[in-house]
Write a protein that holds these residues in place. Sequence first.
Motif, PDB file in Angstrom:
ATOM      1  N   MET A  14       0.824  -1.179  -0.021  1.00  8.57           N
ATOM      2  CA  MET A  14       0.036   0.055  -0.151  1.00  8.57           C
ATOM      3  C   MET A  14       0.898   1.299   0.001  1.00  8.57           C
ATOM      4  SD  MET A  14      -3.360   0.945   0.774  1.00  8.57           S
ATOM      5  CE  MET A  14      -3.989   2.273   0.326  1.00  8.57           C
ATOM      6  N   VAL A  15       1.830   1.422   1.022  1.00  9.70           N
ATOM      7  CA  VAL A  15       2.439   2.500   1.087  1.00  9.70           C
ATOM      8  C   VAL A  15       4.041   1.869   1.346  1.00  9.70           C
ATOM      9  CG1 VAL A  15       3.482   4.368   2.543  1.00  9.70           C
ATOM     10  CG2 VAL A  15       0.705   4.065   2.331  1.00  9.70           C
ATOM     11  N   ARG A  16       4.906   2.431   0.540  1.00 10.08           N
ATOM     12  CA  ARG A  16       6.213   1.876   0.533  1.00 10.08           C
ATOM     13  C   ARG A  16       7.197   3.098   0.811  1.00 10.08           C
ATOM     14  NH1 ARG A  16       8.510  -2.878  -2.872  1.00 10.08           N
ATOM     15  NH2 ARG A  16       7.786  -4.002  -1.134  1.00 10.08           N
ATOM     16  N   ARG A  27      12.452   6.690  -2.392  1.00  9.75           N
ATOM     17  CA  ARG A  27      11.207   7.019  -3.059  1.00  9.75           C
ATOM     18  C   ARG A  27      10.169   6.849  -2.092  1.00  9.75           C
ATOM     19  NH1 ARG A  27      10.376   4.173  -8.497  1.00  9.75           N
ATOM     20  NH2 ARG A  27      10.699   2.226  -7.090  1.00  9.75           N
ATOM     21  N   ILE A  28       8.969   7.475  -2.362  1.00 13.57           N
ATOM     22  CA  ILE A  28       7.565   6.866  -1.757  1.00 13.57           C
ATOM     23  C   ILE A  28       6.626   6.389  -2.511  1.00 13.57           C
ATOM     24  CG2 ILE A  28       5.838   7.721   0.081  1.00 13.57           C
ATOM     25  CD1 ILE A  28       7.672   9.883   1.135  1.00 13.57           C
ATOM     26  N   LEU A  29       6.260   5.349  -2.344  1.00 13.49           N
ATOM     27  CA  LEU A  29       5.317   4.480  -3.235  1.00 13.49           C
ATOM     28  C   LEU A  29       3.931   4.546  -2.641  1.00 13.49           C
ATOM     29  CD1 LEU A  29       7.651   1.780  -4.565  1.00 13.49           C
ATOM     30  CD2 LEU A  29       7.227   3.791  -5.735  1.00 13.49           C
ATOM     31  N   LEU A  30       3.047   4.787  -3.528  1.00  8.73           N
ATOM     32  CA  LEU A  30       1.654   4.706  -2.823  1.00  8.73           C
ATOM     33  C   LEU A  30       0.887   3.710  -3.932  1.00  8.73           C
ATOM     34  CD1 LEU A  30      -0.396   5.532  -0.795  1.00  8.73           C
ATOM     35  CD2 LEU A  30      -1.364   7.285  -2.400  1.00  8.73           C
ATOM     36  N   ASP A  31       0.371   2.693  -3.482  1.00  7.08           N
ATOM     37  CA  ASP A  31      -0.121   1.844  -4.493  1.00  7.08           C
ATOM     38  C   ASP A  31       0.927   1.458  -5.870  1.00  7.08           C
ATOM     39  OD1 ASP A  31      -2.615   1.299  -3.151  1.00  7.08           O
ATOM     40  OD2 ASP A  31      -3.495   3.118  -3.957  1.00  7.08           O
ATOM     41  N   SER A  89       2.984   3.253  -7.237  1.00 12.32           N
ATOM     42  CA  SER A  89       3.614   4.275  -8.049  1.00 12.32           C
ATOM     43  C   SER A  89       4.201   5.483  -7.162  1.00 12.32           C
ATOM     44  CB  SER A  89       2.314   4.966  -8.985  1.00 12.32           C
ATOM     45  OG  SER A  89       1.164   5.372  -8.180  1.00 12.32           O
ATOM     46  N   ASP A  90       5.301   6.000  -7.689  1.00 13.09           N
ATOM     47  CA  ASP A  90       5.887   6.984  -7.075  1.00 13.09           C
ATOM     48  C   ASP A  90       5.021   8.376  -6.859  1.00 13.09           C
ATOM     49  OD1 ASP A  90       7.904   8.834  -6.092  1.00 13.09           O
ATOM     50  OD2 ASP A  90       9.710   8.141  -7.270  1.00 13.09           O
ATOM     51  N   ILE A  91       4.926   8.915  -5.645  1.00 16.24           N
ATOM     52  CA  ILE A  91       3.940  10.040  -5.403  1.00 16.24           C
ATOM     53  C   ILE A  91       5.068  11.172  -5.351  1.00 16.24           C
ATOM     54  CG2 ILE A  91       2.177   8.929  -4.501  1.00 16.24           C
ATOM     55  CD1 ILE A  91       3.106   9.867  -1.799  1.00 16.24           C
ATOM     56  N   ALA A  92       6.369  11.290  -5.705  1.00  8.95           N
ATOM     57  CA  ALA A  92       7.132  12.546  -5.516  1.00  8.95           C
ATOM     58  C   ALA A  92       6.844  13.551  -6.451  1.00  8.95           C
ATOM     59  CB  ALA A  92       8.670  11.933  -5.944  1.00  8.95           C
ATOM     60  N   ALA A  93       6.164  13.531  -7.452  1.00  6.59           N
ATOM     61  CA  ALA A  93       5.613  14.571  -8.451  1.00  6.59           C
ATOM     62  C   ALA A  93       4.059  14.919  -8.214  1.00  6.59           C
ATOM     63  CB  ALA A  93       5.667  14.097  -9.939  1.00  6.59           C
ATOM     64  N   VAL A  94       3.487  14.176  -7.098  1.00  8.45           N
ATOM     65  CA  VAL A  94       1.994  14.600  -6.752  1.00  8.45           C
ATOM     66  C   VAL A  94       2.063  15.769  -5.806  1.00  8.45           C
ATOM     67  CG1 VAL A  94      -0.147  13.499  -6.251  1.00  8.45           C
ATOM     68  CG2 VAL A  94       1.560  12.085  -7.526  1.00  8.45           C
ATOM     69  N   PRO A  95       1.524  16.822  -6.177  1.00  9.15           N
ATOM     70  CA  PRO A  95       1.393  17.733  -5.146  1.00  9.15           C
ATOM     71  C   PRO A  95       0.321  17.377  -3.903  1.00  9.15           C
ATOM     72  CG  PRO A  95       0.048  18.534  -7.001  1.00  9.15           C
ATOM     73  CD  PRO A  95       1.045  17.344  -7.462  1.00  9.15           C
TER      74      PRO A  95
END
Lengths: 358, 267
Positions: free
Chosen positions: A1-3, A57-61, A63-69
């Motif tokens: 879920m979160v990694r 990196r932080i992954l949610l489901d 996918s990397d969420i670095a670019a998500v505001p």
Amino acid sequence: MVRFEDVSKRFGATAAVDRLSLDIFPGEFFALLGPSGCGKTTLLRMLAGFETPDEGRILLDGSDIAAVPPHRRPVNMMFQSYALFPHLTVAGNIAFGLRQEGLPKTEIAERVGAMMALLQLGRLGERRPDQLSGGQRQRVALARSLVKRPRVLLLDEPMAALDRKLREETQFELMDLQARLGLTFVIVTHDQEEAMKVADRIGVMNHGRLVQVALPEEIYEKPNSRWVADFIGDVNLIEGRVTVADADGVVVEAAEGIRFQADATDGAKTGETVWVALRPEKIAIASITDGKRADALYGEVLEIGYRGDVSVYKVRLDNGLVMKAAAANTMRRVAQPFGCNDRVVLSWARDAVAVLTR
Amino acid sequence: MQGRLTRVNLAALAIGLAFLYLPIAILVIYSFNDSRLVGVWGGWSLRWYRDLLGNQAMLDAAWASLRVAVLSASIATVLGTLAALALVRAGRFAGRTAFVAMIYAPLVMPEVITGLSLLLLFVAINIDRGFWTVVIAHATLTLCFVTVVVQARLLDFDRSLEEAATDLGCPPWRVFMTITLPLIAPAVVAAWMLAFTLSLDDLVIASFTSGPGATTLPIRIYSEVRLGVKPEINAVCTIMIAVVASVLIVASLLSKLTVASRTQRSA
């Protein structure tokens, strides 16, 4: 879920989070536990998007969420200060997140109403935050972050501002809510009792690193280091040397000449310095009634810490070592068989002894 | 120290107040004087106020002043609030110290210098002096006051409110419009009012930067007084005092209200 993958975050010269990796599973109630300044809140804020990791990196489901505001992340956070909007009503606060999604008015009203019913905020809809009690504000903050149906709900010290009684009630409600909604909750707390009570799994943090990630009972009964044993609950930590280490068990000899027998422990080698961790409540304390027993230790009560339900006895053993033992006060206090300066005998089961190599 | 109203204190207070307000009181009283001669009391009358309504030049000047004050205060409020946001929120950006100094310099700059430099600027870039040059000059003058007032409010603004709004899916510009601005609104309004009154009574900068057809009220009054004080002037001044005083009272009430609601919330 979160990694989290090798995530680091530095503020100036100090690393708030230091090459940390962690997996949080769907539907889990995960607690990040640690002393203040250990980086647990920074970790949460990176997940919410208020801080950006320097590395990793932080992954949610997946996918990397670095670019998500932060305003596009499907996670919601409940702030320690609650951060209720003072110029909006309770209903307006709860509806705020749904309005941002541009949902139709009827759906917003419906979901806000349902959430207020769920959290028993019934008739408070038109009140302003400054007209609420601390407990009510906490519920509004919770409702506001839950109504968005986040993939992960982040709770930053959600009960720090509540008094003990209310805190206990709220802890049970939070567990109930999490089970009913089937959401993933991540809570940050410095209160180990709270973490153990509400969480399915606990990550103990110190100096920006995860020291141990395990089930609450494992953290308590099988801490992997002196630091964890000492941080979680009350413990007797005694330094000693391993004299026997084989498949049958470990024997540790402490400086004071006491020998501790324990179950086989990974990493304990003969001749090494180790620490024995023994929880006070696992030590039986009794007044001396019959003759001496070979496996028991004798001593004198130095101090009694009366807590109501339990008492903690500080006992100086005949060989000079001071140990704490706890006993439930099943009888009225006046009927206790021993008091200060009385001679007592301490004993414990072999599996109560944990041997720590670091 | 326990404050007590002794006779000495009372006397000091009376002298101080008289020093400050006696001239104004005399002006107000003489504006209701029936006599044509300024120094002679001829009984109560509203005739100078009536005459004022017939004085087109004075009314034009008042109207010009009002428009200048509203426009320049609005420009200064927008720019000053943005400057305050930059100072409080942008952290330690390069040249911040210089920026702070430059924002605050007009507070202590002699108005003659501000006025003269603006005049030179307008001449240099060949702009005809008139209504808009006064508006620009007054916006320059009052911007720093706005920044000071708004900055004070922003400094104790709880950032987690903005984070919470962002977290709930609100994009940054909408966070500002729906959360930040409503919460700092009292300070912004108070700052606007301060700028408004500053512009309304400014003579020095206006006289440097105004041109034909843009005579503000203070300029008009000043030029008329040079030909001798007419009772009409007293009436104009009394009205100005009333306007400025009521605006300032509203502004201070607004800032008190925010302080009160804040202390209530934290209690």
